[in-house]
Write an enzyme that holds these catalytic residues in place. Structure first.
Site, PDB file in Angstrom:
ATOM      1  N   ASP A 167       1.346  -1.488  -1.996  1.00  0.00           N
ATOM      2  CA  ASP A 167       2.043  -2.349  -1.054  1.00  0.00           C
ATOM      3  C   ASP A 167       3.519  -1.982  -1.111  1.00  0.00           C
ATOM      4  O   ASP A 167       4.233  -2.407  -2.012  1.00  0.00           O
ATOM      5  CB  ASP A 167       1.809  -3.818  -1.444  1.00  0.00           C
ATOM      6  CG  ASP A 167       2.782  -4.774  -0.758  1.00  0.00           C
ATOM      7  OD1 ASP A 167       3.263  -4.429   0.329  1.00  0.00           O
ATOM      8  OD2 ASP A 167       3.044  -5.865  -1.326  1.00  0.00           O
ATOM      9  N   GLN A 168       3.958  -1.178  -0.144  1.00  0.00           N
ATOM     10  CA  GLN A 168       5.357  -0.740  -0.100  1.00  0.00           C
ATOM     11  C   GLN A 168       6.154  -1.718   0.736  1.00  0.00           C
ATOM     12  O   GLN A 168       5.995  -1.796   1.959  1.00  0.00           O
ATOM     13  CB  GLN A 168       5.473   0.668   0.475  1.00  0.00           C
ATOM     14  CG  GLN A 168       6.912   1.159   0.663  1.00  0.00           C
ATOM     15  CD  GLN A 168       7.663   1.279  -0.646  1.00  0.00           C
ATOM     16  OE1 GLN A 168       7.320   2.105  -1.488  1.00  0.00           O
ATOM     17  NE2 GLN A 168       8.690   0.448  -0.832  1.00  0.00           N
ATOM     18  N   GLY A 169       6.998  -2.498   0.081  1.00  0.00           N
ATOM     19  CA  GLY A 169       7.839  -3.447   0.787  1.00  0.00           C
ATOM     20  C   GLY A 169       9.202  -2.847   1.090  1.00  0.00           C
ATOM     21  O   GLY A 169       9.444  -1.651   0.913  1.00  0.00           O
ATOM     22  N   ASN A 170      10.116  -3.708   1.531  1.00  0.00           N
ATOM     23  CA  ASN A 170      11.455  -3.233   1.866  1.00  0.00           C
ATOM     24  C   ASN A 170      12.255  -2.847   0.628  1.00  0.00           C
ATOM     25  O   ASN A 170      13.081  -1.937   0.682  1.00  0.00           O
ATOM     26  CB  ASN A 170      12.203  -4.320   2.642  1.00  0.00           C
ATOM     27  CG  ASN A 170      11.714  -4.452   4.067  1.00  0.00           C
ATOM     28  OD1 ASN A 170      11.814  -3.522   4.854  1.00  0.00           O
ATOM     29  ND2 ASN A 170      11.164  -5.607   4.400  1.00  0.00           N
TER      30      ASN A 170
ATOM     31  N   GLY B 163       3.453  -5.696  11.718  1.00  0.00           N
ATOM     32  CA  GLY B 163       3.703  -5.165  10.386  1.00  0.00           C
ATOM     33  C   GLY B 163       2.445  -5.129   9.539  1.00  0.00           C
ATOM     34  O   GLY B 163       1.675  -6.101   9.509  1.00  0.00           O
TER      35      GLY B 163
ATOM     36  N   ASP C  82       2.197  -5.273   6.417  1.00  0.00           N
ATOM     37  CA  ASP C  82       2.241  -6.293   5.377  1.00  0.00           C
ATOM     38  C   ASP C  82       1.656  -7.602   5.873  1.00  0.00           C
ATOM     39  O   ASP C  82       0.948  -8.306   5.133  1.00  0.00           O
ATOM     40  CB  ASP C  82       3.673  -6.498   4.887  1.00  0.00           C
ATOM     41  CG  ASP C  82       4.652  -6.820   6.012  1.00  0.00           C
ATOM     42  OD1 ASP C  82       4.410  -6.426   7.173  1.00  0.00           O
ATOM     43  OD2 ASP C  82       5.675  -7.478   5.719  1.00  0.00           O
TER      44      ASP C  82
ATOM     45  N   ASP D 217       5.173 -15.752   3.703  1.00  0.00           N
ATOM     46  CA  ASP D 217       5.530 -14.576   2.910  1.00  0.00           C
ATOM     47  C   ASP D 217       7.047 -14.551   2.781  1.00  0.00           C
ATOM     48  O   ASP D 217       7.766 -14.228   3.732  1.00  0.00           O
ATOM     49  CB  ASP D 217       5.013 -13.304   3.582  1.00  0.00           C
ATOM     50  CG  ASP D 217       5.119 -12.081   2.671  1.00  0.00           C
ATOM     51  OD1 ASP D 217       5.842 -12.160   1.661  1.00  0.00           O
ATOM     52  OD2 ASP D 217       4.479 -11.057   2.974  1.00  0.00           O
TER      53      ASP D 217
ATOM     54  N   THR E 123      12.160 -10.158   1.811  1.00  0.00           N
ATOM     55  CA  THR E 123      13.412  -9.840   2.482  1.00  0.00           C
ATOM     56  C   THR E 123      13.518 -10.616   3.784  1.00  0.00           C
ATOM     57  O   THR E 123      14.566 -11.177   4.109  1.00  0.00           O
ATOM     58  CB  THR E 123      13.490  -8.331   2.760  1.00  0.00           C
ATOM     59  OG1 THR E 123      13.367  -7.628   1.524  1.00  0.00           O
ATOM     60  CG2 THR E 123      14.800  -7.969   3.414  1.00  0.00           C
TER      61      THR E 123
ATOM     62  N   THR F 192      32.557 -25.152  -1.641  1.00  0.00           N
ATOM     63  CA  THR F 192      32.100 -24.069  -0.766  1.00  0.00           C
ATOM     64  C   THR F 192      30.808 -23.430  -1.276  1.00  0.00           C
ATOM     65  O   THR F 192      29.889 -23.155  -0.499  1.00  0.00           O
ATOM     66  CB  THR F 192      33.199 -23.006  -0.613  1.00  0.00           C
ATOM     67  OG1 THR F 192      34.350 -23.612  -0.041  1.00  0.00           O
ATOM     68  CG2 THR F 192      32.731 -21.871   0.295  1.00  0.00           C
TER      69      THR F 192
END
Length: 243
Positions: free
Chosen positions: A6-9, A93, A95, A116, A119, A171
Site C-alpha cells: 500500500d503505497q501512500g503519499n 484512487g 487506496d 481514511d 494526508t 494563537t
C-alpha cells in the site's frame, strides 16, 4: 503466502498474509528494491498486490512480476469483489478502492462509512450488498495546519500535540482548536447525515495515519482498523486467484 504493498503519499506499508491472516507488516518511508526482495524471500511469497496513490514504481512492478507467480497492480480494470458505482472509475484512487474492499471484508452485509485519515481525509460508503457509492475528499490534519502557515504571513506552524480547547485562548490553541475541532465536527456531521439516510446501524471504520487520534475525539462509536487497505488488497488478490 500473499504480499500486499500500500503505497501512500508519505510512506509504503508492506504486509504479508498467510491466507486471510496477517503475519507481518512493515512501513517504509522509501521502499527499496533490496528490502522488498528480502521480504519476498524470507516469507516465500508467491502472490502479490500493489496499490499506489503516487506514480507506480516501475522497479517494484518489475521485481514482483519476476519473483511471484501471481501479481496484481491494482487499477480500474482489476476484477473486484465489490461493485464500483462511481462516475469515473479510472480516476478513483486505488487506496479508496482497497479500503472499500477491506471494509466489505471486515463488515460483510453491513452499510459502512470509511473514514481514511491520512494526508487527505476521504469518507466513502460501501453498501450492505457490496456497492461502492463514492464519497468525499478533504484536507487532512497536517495539510490544514500547513495551509494556515503557508498561506498567511504571521500564523505559526502548529500540530495536534497539545491542548485542544473548545475555544482557543491564544494563537496556538486557536489554530489547534480550529483545525482539530473543525475536522472532528466535519466527520461527525457526515456520520450523522449518512446514518440518517442509511440507518443508525451504519458501521463506521476509521483508518489511516491519524485514525487513532481522530477516533478518540469522535462522539460516536467507531472501529479503528489500521490495516484496512492491506486487508482489502489481500482480499482482491484472493478473489483474482479464484477467478
Amino acid at each position: 503466502m500473499n504480499l500486499t504493498i500500500d503505497q501512500g503519499n508519505s510512506s509504503a506499508k508492506v504486509s504479508v498474509f498467510d491466507g486471510n491472516d496477517m503475519v507481518a507488516v512493515a512501513r517504509f518511508d522509501l521502499l527499496s528494491i533490496s528490502a522488498l526482495a528480502r521480504i519476498i524471500k524470507s516469507y516465500g511469497v508467491n502472490a502479490a498486490a500493489y496499490s499506489s496513490v503516487r506514480r507506480p514504481d516501475a522497479r517494484i512492478i518489475e521485481l514482483l512480476r519476476k519473483r511471484v507467480k501471481k501479481f496484481i497492480c491494482l487499477d480500474h480494470n482489476t476484477p473486484l469483489p465489490v461493485v464500483i458505482d462511481y462516475d469515473s472509475p479510472c480516476t478513483l484512487g486505488q487506496d479508496r478502492v482497497a479500503a472499500a474492499v477491506g471494509a466489505a471484508t471486515c463488515a460483510p452485509g453491513r452499510n459502512v462509512l470509511i473514514v481514511d485519515a491520512g494526508t487527505a481525509v476521504t469518507l466513502d460508503i460501501v453498501t450492505a450488498d457490496g456497492h461502492f457509492l463514492g464519497g468525499n475528499i478533504s484536507p487532512g490534519l497536517h495539510m490544514r495546519f500547513e495551509a494556515l502557515n503557508n498561506y498567511t504571513s504571521r500564523l505559526p506552524l502548529v500540530d495536534y500535540n497539545g491542548e485542544v480547547p473548545l475555544i482557543g485562548h491564544n494563537t496556538v490553541t486557536a489554530i489547534r482548536a480550529g483545525v482539530v475541532g473543525g475536522l472532528v465536527s466535519e466527520i461527525e456531521g457526515y456520520i450523522d447525515k449518512i446514518a440518517a439516510k442509511m440507518g443508525n446501524d451504519l458501521v463506521v471504520i476509521v483508518t489511516g495515519g491519524d485514525s487513532n487520534y481522530l477516533a478518540s475525539r469522535l462522539s460516536r462509536k467507531v472501529s479503528v482498523v489500521g490495516n484496512l487497505l492491506s486487508i482489502g488488497l489481500n482480499r482482491i488478490l484472493i478473489y483474482n486467484e479464484n477467478i
